[in-house]
Enzyme design. Structure first.
Site, PDB file in Angstrom:
ATOM      1  NE  ARG A  14      -1.057   2.424   2.915  1.00  0.00           N
ATOM      2  CZ  ARG A  14      -0.478   3.514   3.415  1.00  0.00           C
ATOM      3  NH1 ARG A  14      -0.413   4.624   2.702  1.00  0.00           N
ATOM      4  NH2 ARG A  14       0.084   3.503   4.614  1.00  0.00           N
ATOM      5  CG  ASP A  15       3.190   4.375   2.996  1.00  0.00           C
ATOM      6  OD1 ASP A  15       2.902   5.276   2.190  1.00  0.00           O
ATOM      7  OD2 ASP A  15       3.693   4.600   4.102  1.00  0.00           O
ATOM      8  CG  HIS A 206       4.298   4.857   9.101  1.00  0.00           C
ATOM      9  ND1 HIS A 206       3.520   3.887   8.485  1.00  0.00           N
ATOM     10  CD2 HIS A 206       4.655   5.705   8.108  1.00  0.00           C
ATOM     11  CE1 HIS A 206       3.418   4.145   7.198  1.00  0.00           C
ATOM     12  NE2 HIS A 206       4.107   5.251   6.933  1.00  0.00           N
ATOM     13  CG  HIS A 208       7.923   7.775   4.950  1.00  0.00           C
ATOM     14  ND1 HIS A 208       7.589   7.379   3.683  1.00  0.00           N
ATOM     15  CD2 HIS A 208       6.830   7.544   5.710  1.00  0.00           C
ATOM     16  CE1 HIS A 208       6.333   6.946   3.668  1.00  0.00           C
ATOM     17  NE2 HIS A 208       5.841   7.039   4.890  1.00  0.00           N
ATOM     18  CB  CYS A 239       2.960  10.432   1.132  1.00  0.00           C
ATOM     19  SG  CYS A 239       1.249  11.010   1.207  1.00  0.00           S
ATOM     20  CG  ASN A 248       7.081   3.545   3.881  1.00  0.00           C
ATOM     21  OD1 ASN A 248       6.755   3.893   2.753  1.00  0.00           O
ATOM     22  ND2 ASN A 248       6.287   3.655   4.913  1.00  0.00           N
TER      23      ASN A 248
HETATM   24  P1  HMG Z   1     -13.411  14.237  -1.792  1.00  0.00           P
HETATM   25  O1  HMG Z   1     -13.273  14.607  -3.242  1.00  0.00           O
HETATM   26  O2  HMG Z   1     -13.461  15.338  -0.785  1.00  0.00           O
HETATM   27  O3  HMG Z   1     -14.660  13.253  -1.584  1.00  0.00           O
HETATM   28  O4  HMG Z   1     -12.215  13.257  -1.453  1.00  0.00           O
HETATM   29  P2  HMG Z   1     -16.196  13.588  -1.494  1.00  0.00           P
HETATM   30  O5  HMG Z   1     -16.700  12.936  -0.267  1.00  0.00           O
HETATM   31  O6  HMG Z   1     -16.461  15.049  -1.710  1.00  0.00           O
HETATM   32  O7  HMG Z   1     -16.772  12.804  -2.758  1.00  0.00           O
HETATM   33  C1  HMG Z   1     -16.404  13.178  -4.092  1.00  0.00           C
HETATM   34  C2  HMG Z   1     -16.522  11.962  -4.992  1.00  0.00           C
HETATM   35  O8  HMG Z   1     -15.611  10.972  -4.530  1.00  0.00           O
HETATM   36  C3  HMG Z   1     -17.902  11.318  -4.985  1.00  0.00           C
HETATM   37  O9  HMG Z   1     -18.103  10.803  -6.302  1.00  0.00           O
HETATM   38  C4  HMG Z   1     -17.752  10.160  -4.060  1.00  0.00           C
HETATM   39  O10 HMG Z   1     -18.639   9.100  -4.377  1.00  0.00           O
HETATM   40  C5  HMG Z   1     -16.304   9.723  -4.327  1.00  0.00           C
HETATM   41  P3  HMG Z   1     -18.995  11.577  -7.395  1.00  0.00           P
HETATM   42  O11 HMG Z   1     -20.324  11.773  -6.728  1.00  0.00           O
HETATM   43  O12 HMG Z   1     -18.268  12.886  -7.610  1.00  0.00           O
HETATM   44  O13 HMG Z   1     -18.939  10.678  -8.561  1.00  0.00           O
HETATM   45  N1  HMG Z   1     -15.671   9.038  -3.202  1.00  0.00           N
HETATM   46  C6  HMG Z   1     -15.087   7.826  -3.269  1.00  0.00           C
HETATM   47  N2  HMG Z   1     -14.906   6.960  -4.286  1.00  0.00           N
HETATM   48  C7  HMG Z   1     -14.274   5.813  -4.003  1.00  0.00           C
HETATM   49  N3  HMG Z   1     -13.804   5.492  -2.773  1.00  0.00           N
HETATM   50  C8  HMG Z   1     -13.946   6.328  -1.745  1.00  0.00           C
HETATM   51  C9  HMG Z   1     -14.618   7.542  -1.983  1.00  0.00           C
HETATM   52  N4  HMG Z   1     -14.928   8.588  -1.183  1.00  0.00           N
HETATM   53  C10 HMG Z   1     -15.573   9.483  -1.936  1.00  0.00           C
HETATM   54  N5  HMG Z   1     -13.466   6.005  -0.544  1.00  0.00           N
HETATM   55  C11 HMG Z   1     -11.236  11.503  -0.131  1.00  0.00           C
HETATM   56  C12 HMG Z   1     -12.033  12.806  -0.132  1.00  0.00           C
HETATM   57  C13 HMG Z   1     -10.822  11.242   1.293  1.00  0.00           C
HETATM   58  C14 HMG Z   1     -12.088  10.383  -0.673  1.00  0.00           C
HETATM   59  C15 HMG Z   1      -9.964  11.698  -1.017  1.00  0.00           C
HETATM   60  O14 HMG Z   1      -9.290  12.846  -0.598  1.00  0.00           O
HETATM   61  C16 HMG Z   1      -9.018  10.522  -0.970  1.00  0.00           C
HETATM   62  O15 HMG Z   1      -9.344   9.445  -1.437  1.00  0.00           O
HETATM   63  N6  HMG Z   1      -7.797  10.730  -0.407  1.00  0.00           N
HETATM   64  C17 HMG Z   1      -6.837   9.643  -0.235  1.00  0.00           C
HETATM   65  C18 HMG Z   1      -5.421  10.154  -0.308  1.00  0.00           C
HETATM   66  C19 HMG Z   1      -4.462   9.023  -0.042  1.00  0.00           C
HETATM   67  O16 HMG Z   1      -4.761   7.866  -0.227  1.00  0.00           O
HETATM   68  N7  HMG Z   1      -3.232   9.384   0.395  1.00  0.00           N
HETATM   69  C20 HMG Z   1      -2.225   8.425   0.703  1.00  0.00           C
HETATM   70  C21 HMG Z   1      -2.515   7.598   1.920  1.00  0.00           C
HETATM   71  S1  HMG Z   1      -2.114   8.393   3.464  1.00  0.00           S
HETATM   72  C22 HMG Z   1      -0.424   8.096   3.678  1.00  0.00           C
HETATM   73  O17 HMG Z   1       0.210   7.616   2.785  1.00  0.00           O
HETATM   74  C23 HMG Z   1       0.208   8.362   5.026  1.00  0.00           C
HETATM   75  C24 HMG Z   1       0.472   7.084   5.837  1.00  0.00           C
HETATM   76  O18 HMG Z   1       1.307   6.191   5.132  1.00  0.00           O
HETATM   77  C25 HMG Z   1       1.156   7.440   7.171  1.00  0.00           C
HETATM   78  C26 HMG Z   1       2.348   8.366   7.022  1.00  0.00           C
HETATM   79  O19 HMG Z   1       3.321   8.056   6.320  1.00  0.00           O
HETATM   80  O20 HMG Z   1       2.275   9.442   7.622  1.00  0.00           O
HETATM   81  C27 HMG Z   1      -0.844   6.371   6.158  1.00  0.00           C
HETATM   82 MG    MG Z   2       3.599   6.360   5.064  1.00  0.00          MG
END
Ligand code: HMG
Ligand code: MG
Length: 303
Positions: A14-15, A206, A208, A239, A248
């Site tokens: 995933r990450d 966690h 990086h 990220c 990571n």
């Molecule tokens: P948004 O655009 O604000 O969502 O995104 P919304 O609620 O306004 O909805 C807009 C559209 O998105 C709608 O569709 C929803 O149905 C759809 P439309 O009506 O326009 O056709 N939607 C979805 N579709 C599929 N799956 C979903 C979903 N939710 C809404 N779950 C949202 C908000 C949170 C969804 C978006 O910003 C997002 O997906 N962000 C993810 C970013 C991400 O994955 N980043 C990397 C992971 S975090 C990380 O790596 C850090 C970590 O490793 C720890 C560290 O290192 O610190 C964990």
């Molecule tokens: Mg991470």
């Protein structure tokens, strides 16, 4: 058999993969997860049910879950940002999920289009639904030692968000140094500050490795009492919403260090190095794991 004394949460599928620019074939992702689970890892984070437009690499989350051959004793958590993500994850058969927010407002807005408070509100129905479905929920706090937009992040902000996640029902909270800026004393001090509000047994770290500090930070945190460490095979990672953040910490390097400290992980390091070498070749990149490269070179010269 005695329980491993440190649990590693392998986040490579995933990450690690979420930051790859070229789409990785679904079958390669499934093979990676299966191979990792065969090395003795007990937790392999499999994928993310986030919006496919935000992270295209994770668009095949349902297909990845469908292709898995779950091993007994291994958990395959998946990231979910909201209730919609949880429903997709449950439909795909997930038995553990992870919610994620940050200690920095600016980063959280870029990463999830929500303020920290709004993201915590989004998680309440997620926790309620997960409990109903008998699914465990892990929580992540990002940018705990620095933010690419805000810079310094106050320790009190990290403590507040981690406590909120734990009180909400997350069985474990992972403290993420998303951009890899932490150094050992700061990392351990942060952990100890959070542990004054959240039991140490419910915390994970966690790191990086942007500035080459990840192993030193892990050692400092293990000495301070943490027993769960996130890492990524071959040092895959980054990220998409934290420019400049490199991979990571490599799982091979963490296992090698913990083995040397006499701390059990239950992971077969040679087998893990093979997986790291294989996925690096599949992605056409050089593994960032030093231990893995050294082991493979030794095996090559011996054979
Ligand atoms: P948004 O655009 O604000 O969502 O995104 P919304 O609620 O306004 O909805 C807009 C559209 O998105 C709608 O569709 C929803 O149905 C759809 P439309 O009506 O326009 O056709 N939607 C979805 N579709 C599929 N799956 C979903 C979903 N939710 C809404 N779950 C949202 C908000 C949170 C969804 C978006 O910003 C997002 O997906 N962000 C993810 C970013 C991400 O994955 N980043 C990397 C992971 S975090 C990380 O790596 C850090 C970590 O490793 C720890 C560290 O290192 O610190 C964990
Ligand atoms: Mg991470």
């Amino acid at each position: 058999m005695s329980q491993p004394s440190i649990r590693i949460v392998e986040v490579g599928p995933r990450d690690g993969l979420q930051n790859e620019q070229t789409l990785v074939p679904t079958r390669t992702k499934i093979e990676l997860i299966d191979r990792l689970a065969a090395t003795g890892l007990r937790t392999v984070e499999a994928t993310a049910f986030v919006h496919p437009k935000w992270v295209p690499q994770m668009a095949d989350a349902t297909e990845v879950m469908a292709g898995l051959d779950p091993r007994p004793g291994v958990s395959y958590p998946v990231l979910v940002p909201n209730l919609q993500g949880l429903e997709r994850a449950l439909a795909a058969g997930a038995r553990e999920v992870a919610v994620f927010t940050a200690a920095s407002e600016a980063f959280n807005l870029k990463n999830t289009n929500a303020s920290i408070a709004d993201s915590l509100e989004r998680f309440r129905p997620v926790l309620a639904r997960a409990v109903e479905a008998g699914v465990a929920v892990r929580g992540y706090v990002s940018t705990v030692l620095g933010c690419p937009y805000q810079g310094d992040v106050p320790v009190a902000d990290v403590v507040g968000v981690a406590t909120a996640l734990h009180e909400m029902g997350c069985y474990e909270v992972s403290l993420g140094d998303t951009i890899g800026v932490g150094t050992p004393r700061k990392a351990a001090a942060l952990l100890v500050a959070v542990a004054s509000q959240v039991p140490m047994a419910a915390l994970a770290v966690h790191f990086h490795d942007t500035w080459g500090q990840a192993l030193a930070n892990i050692l400092a945190c293990v000495e301070a009492g943490v027993r769960v460490v996130d890492s990524s095979v071959a040092g895959l990672g980054g990220c998409p919403y934290a420019r400049g953040a490199t991979g990571n910490v490599a799982t091979e390097d963490v296992v090698y260090m913990l083995d040397g400290l006499g701390l059990e992980t239950g992971v077969d390091l040679e087998a893990l190095a093979q997986v790291g070498g294989w996925i690096s070749a599949e992605l056409d990149r050089t593994s960032q794991s030093r231990a893995g490269r050294a082991l493979l070179a030794r095996a090559g010269s011996a054979g």
